[in-house]
Design a protein around this motif. Structure first.
Motif, PDB file in Angstrom:
ATOM      1  N   ALA A 198      55.506 -25.575  57.612  1.00 10.66           N
ATOM      2  CA  ALA A 198      54.137 -25.613  58.141  1.00 10.66           C
ATOM      3  C   ALA A 198      53.098 -25.271  57.077  1.00 10.66           C
ATOM      4  N   GLY A 199      53.565 -24.928  55.872  1.00 10.11           N
ATOM      5  CA  GLY A 199      52.633 -24.655  54.782  1.00 10.11           C
ATOM      6  C   GLY A 199      52.307 -23.199  54.575  1.00 10.11           C
ATOM      7  N   CYS A 200      53.054 -22.283  55.199  1.00 12.84           N
ATOM      8  CA  CYS A 200      52.801 -20.853  55.022  1.00 12.84           C
ATOM      9  C   CYS A 200      53.291 -20.430  53.631  1.00 12.84           C
ATOM     10  N   VAL A 201      52.376 -19.956  52.821  1.00 13.43           N
ATOM     11  CA  VAL A 201      52.699 -19.619  51.428  1.00 13.43           C
ATOM     12  C   VAL A 201      53.649 -18.428  51.360  1.00 13.43           C
ATOM     13  N   PHE A 202      53.450 -17.459  52.244  1.00 13.06           N
ATOM     14  CA  PHE A 202      54.284 -16.256  52.235  1.00 13.06           C
ATOM     15  C   PHE A 202      55.258 -16.297  53.408  1.00 13.06           C
ATOM     16  N   ALA A 203      56.017 -17.375  53.494  1.00  9.01           N
ATOM     17  CA  ALA A 203      56.875 -17.617  54.652  1.00  9.01           C
ATOM     18  C   ALA A 203      57.884 -16.499  54.864  1.00  9.01           C
ATOM     19  N   GLU A 204      58.484 -15.996  53.796  1.00  6.95           N
ATOM     20  CA  GLU A 204      59.494 -14.956  53.950  1.00  6.95           C
ATOM     21  C   GLU A 204      58.896 -13.682  54.538  1.00  6.95           C
ATOM     22  N   ASP A 205      57.749 -13.269  54.004  1.00  7.46           N
ATOM     23  CA  ASP A 205      57.108 -12.056  54.505  1.00  7.46           C
ATOM     24  C   ASP A 205      56.669 -12.223  55.959  1.00  7.46           C
ATOM     25  N   GLU A 206      56.108 -13.387  56.280  1.00  7.85           N
ATOM     26  CA  GLU A 206      55.649 -13.621  57.643  1.00  7.85           C
ATOM     27  C   GLU A 206      56.828 -13.669  58.609  1.00  7.85           C
ATOM     28  N   ALA A 207      57.913 -14.290  58.182  1.00  4.01           N
ATOM     29  CA  ALA A 207      59.102 -14.361  59.038  1.00  4.01           C
ATOM     30  C   ALA A 207      59.616 -12.964  59.358  1.00  4.01           C
ATOM     31  N   GLU A 208      59.613 -12.084  58.375  1.00  2.00           N
ATOM     32  CA  GLU A 208      60.081 -10.718  58.595  1.00  2.00           C
ATOM     33  C   GLU A 208      59.223 -10.010  59.645  1.00  2.00           C
ATOM     34  N   LEU A 209      57.913 -10.190  59.559  1.00  2.00           N
ATOM     35  CA  LEU A 209      57.012  -9.552  60.522  1.00  2.00           C
ATOM     36  C   LEU A 209      57.194 -10.131  61.926  1.00  2.00           C
ATOM     37  N   ILE A 210      57.306 -11.438  62.018  1.00  2.00           N
ATOM     38  CA  ILE A 210      57.473 -12.078  63.326  1.00  2.00           C
ATOM     39  C   ILE A 210      58.796 -11.674  63.955  1.00  2.00           C
ATOM     40  N   GLU A 230      47.873 -12.696  62.269  1.00  2.00           N
ATOM     41  CA  GLU A 230      47.510 -11.505  63.036  1.00  2.00           C
ATOM     42  C   GLU A 230      47.348 -11.821  64.517  1.00  2.00           C
ATOM     43  N   HIS A 231      46.842 -13.006  64.837  1.00  2.00           N
ATOM     44  CA  HIS A 231      46.734 -13.406  66.240  1.00  2.00           C
ATOM     45  C   HIS A 231      48.119 -13.660  66.835  1.00  2.00           C
ATOM     46  N   VAL A 232      49.026 -14.140  66.027  1.00  2.00           N
ATOM     47  CA  VAL A 232      50.393 -14.369  66.495  1.00  2.00           C
ATOM     48  C   VAL A 232      51.096 -13.040  66.765  1.00  2.00           C
ATOM     49  N   LEU A 233      50.940 -12.099  65.834  1.00  2.00           N
ATOM     50  CA  LEU A 233      51.594 -10.798  65.972  1.00  2.00           C
ATOM     51  C   LEU A 233      50.938  -9.936  67.042  1.00  2.00           C
ATOM     52  N   GLY A 234      49.607 -10.100  67.182  1.00  2.00           N
ATOM     53  CA  GLY A 234      48.858  -9.235  68.086  1.00  2.00           C
ATOM     54  C   GLY A 234      48.318  -7.998  67.407  1.00  2.00           C
ATOM     55  N   TRP A 235      48.453  -7.916  66.097  1.00  2.00           N
ATOM     56  CA  TRP A 235      47.955  -6.760  65.344  1.00  2.00           C
ATOM     57  C   TRP A 235      47.731  -7.142  63.888  1.00  2.00           C
ATOM     58  N   ALA A 236      46.924  -6.315  63.229  1.00  2.00           N
ATOM     59  CA  ALA A 236      46.678  -6.472  61.797  1.00  2.00           C
ATOM     60  C   ALA A 236      46.861  -5.123  61.137  1.00  2.00           C
ATOM     61  N   GLU A 237      47.364  -5.129  59.917  1.00  2.34           N
ATOM     62  CA  GLU A 237      47.434  -3.893  59.137  1.00  2.34           C
ATOM     63  C   GLU A 237      46.107  -3.702  58.423  1.00  2.34           C
ATOM     64  N   PHE A 238      45.503  -2.532  58.617  1.00  5.22           N
ATOM     65  CA  PHE A 238      44.199  -2.266  58.010  1.00  5.22           C
ATOM     66  C   PHE A 238      44.097  -0.790  57.668  1.00  5.22           C
ATOM     67  N   HIS A 239      43.865  -0.515  56.405  1.00  6.04           N
ATOM     68  CA  HIS A 239      43.704   0.862  55.920  1.00  6.04           C
ATOM     69  C   HIS A 239      44.875   1.734  56.342  1.00  6.04           C
ATOM     70  N   ALA A 276      60.435  -8.969  63.472  1.00  8.92           N
ATOM     71  CA  ALA A 276      60.389  -7.564  63.865  1.00  8.92           C
ATOM     72  C   ALA A 276      59.524  -7.331  65.093  1.00  8.92           C
ATOM     73  N   THR A 277      58.601  -8.248  65.363  1.00 10.32           N
ATOM     74  CA  THR A 277      57.652  -8.064  66.460  1.00 10.32           C
ATOM     75  C   THR A 277      58.102  -8.726  67.752  1.00 10.32           C
ATOM     76  N   ALA A 278      58.758  -9.876  67.658  1.00 13.61           N
ATOM     77  CA  ALA A 278      59.131 -10.633  68.857  1.00 13.61           C
ATOM     78  C   ALA A 278      60.106  -9.844  69.729  1.00 13.61           C
ATOM     79  N   PRO A 279      59.807  -9.650  71.007  1.00 12.31           N
ATOM     80  CA  PRO A 279      60.694  -8.858  71.871  1.00 12.31           C
ATOM     81  C   PRO A 279      61.917  -9.629  72.375  1.00 12.31           C
ATOM     82  N   THR A 280      61.821 -10.966  72.435  1.00  7.78           N
ATOM     83  CA  THR A 280      62.922 -11.782  72.948  1.00  7.78           C
ATOM     84  C   THR A 280      63.039 -13.050  72.104  1.00  7.78           C
ATOM     85  N   PRO A 281      64.202 -13.706  72.163  1.00  6.38           N
ATOM     86  CA  PRO A 281      64.338 -14.972  71.439  1.00  6.38           C
ATOM     87  C   PRO A 281      63.323 -16.027  71.880  1.00  6.38           C
ATOM     88  N   ASP A 282      63.005 -16.082  73.170  1.00 12.32           N
ATOM     89  CA  ASP A 282      62.025 -17.065  73.637  1.00 12.32           C
ATOM     90  C   ASP A 282      60.641 -16.791  73.054  1.00 12.32           C
TER      91      ASP A 282
END
Length: 278
Positions: free
Chosen positions: A22-34, A58-67, A36-42
């Protein structure tokens, strides 16, 4: 979450491949966050689909890391930028004893939350013209006993704050109207225009904030506004015109520029200065 085989639909390798396609430059890092966040396989599959469709991570995860904090960010709400952490640092350095904090143009309320976390007990207020942002900010500032208000800049604030604000942080929109279309699609398509478009030269909202701020600041209180390097000389002029003792702070590391205006305790002003990059 159950163990998945390397080639199953929800495996790390499969998620990384989908994000990379899909063109995500940091695919590995984003995959790790997703993962870790997803509660179920669906939900994992749905989150990957949303990210692949172009929604901000951040909209996908429901949160952003800030400070150093995890701040809730709901769909359609402006995502706090890492460079804005510099504004928070400047606020804490300038007014470590502030007891009343206002996060104007608050978006998710991330700036107010970060300042309140560092200062300890404060009277915290956040406001935004966008009701969705105010709902999100209300969630984030609730733990601090904060108050969220909907309305246009200072019109949203309760009158009893006038002349009492120690830190007035205003992360105003500052993208010139003609340049909004040049922003990344994540911002153009999924963040409110009111959080991005600053008018013809990007300074329309900044001018309004600077002009009205002295009436709301306590003696010695400070106004902090993020802007671009190109706009900073004009922004400094607006602060100075409003009667604020003005300072420009910059961070080369974060590509951040923050104009700081202090309400003099006994009137007067001084020429603006520039701090070294941090």
């Amino acid at each position: 979450m159950p163990q998945l085989s390397p080639l199953s639909p929800g495996s790390p390798l499969t998620v990384v491949a989908a994000l990379r396609a899909a063109g995500c430059v940091f695919a590995e890092d984003e995959a790790e966050l997703i993962l870790a966040t997803a509660p179920t396989p669906d939900e994992l599959a749905a989150m990957v689909d949303r990210r692949a469709a172009g929604l901000p991570l951040e909209h996908v995860l429901g949160w952003a890391e800030f400070h150093g904090l995890r701040v809730a960010v709901e769909p359609g709400v402006f995502v706090p930028r890492r460079r804005t952490e510099f504004l928070v640092d400047q606020a804490l350095a300038r007014a470590p004893q502030a007891s009343v904090v206002v996060d104007l143009c608050c978006g998710s309320g991330a700036v107010g939350v970060a300042i309140a976390t560092a200062l300890g007990p404060v009277e915290l207020h956040a406001s935004d013209v966008d009701p969705a942002a105010v709902r999100c900010a209300r969630r984030n500032i609730a733990a601090f006993g904060g108050h969220a208000h909907t309305g246009d800049l200072f019109d949203a604030l309760p009158g009893h704050l006038r002349g009492r604000v120690g830190i007035l942080a205003a992360n105003v929109p500052y993208v010139p109207t003609a340049e909004v279309g040049l922003l990344p699609a994540e911002a153009r398509d999924h963040e409110p225009l009111t959080a991005l478009d600053g008018g013809a030269d990007g300074l329309d909202v900044l001018r309004r904030v600077a002009a009205a701020a002295p009436d709301w600041l306590a003696p010695g209180g400070c106004l902090l506004v993020e802007t671009s390097e190109r706009q900073s000389p004009a922004a400094v002029e607006e602060f100075t015109r409003a009667g604020l003792r003005t300072h420009l702070a910059a961070s080369e590391e974060l590509y951040a520029n923050v104009v700081i205006g202090v309400r003099e305790r006994q009137g007067g002003g001084s020429a603006p200065s520039r701090s070294p990059a941090r």
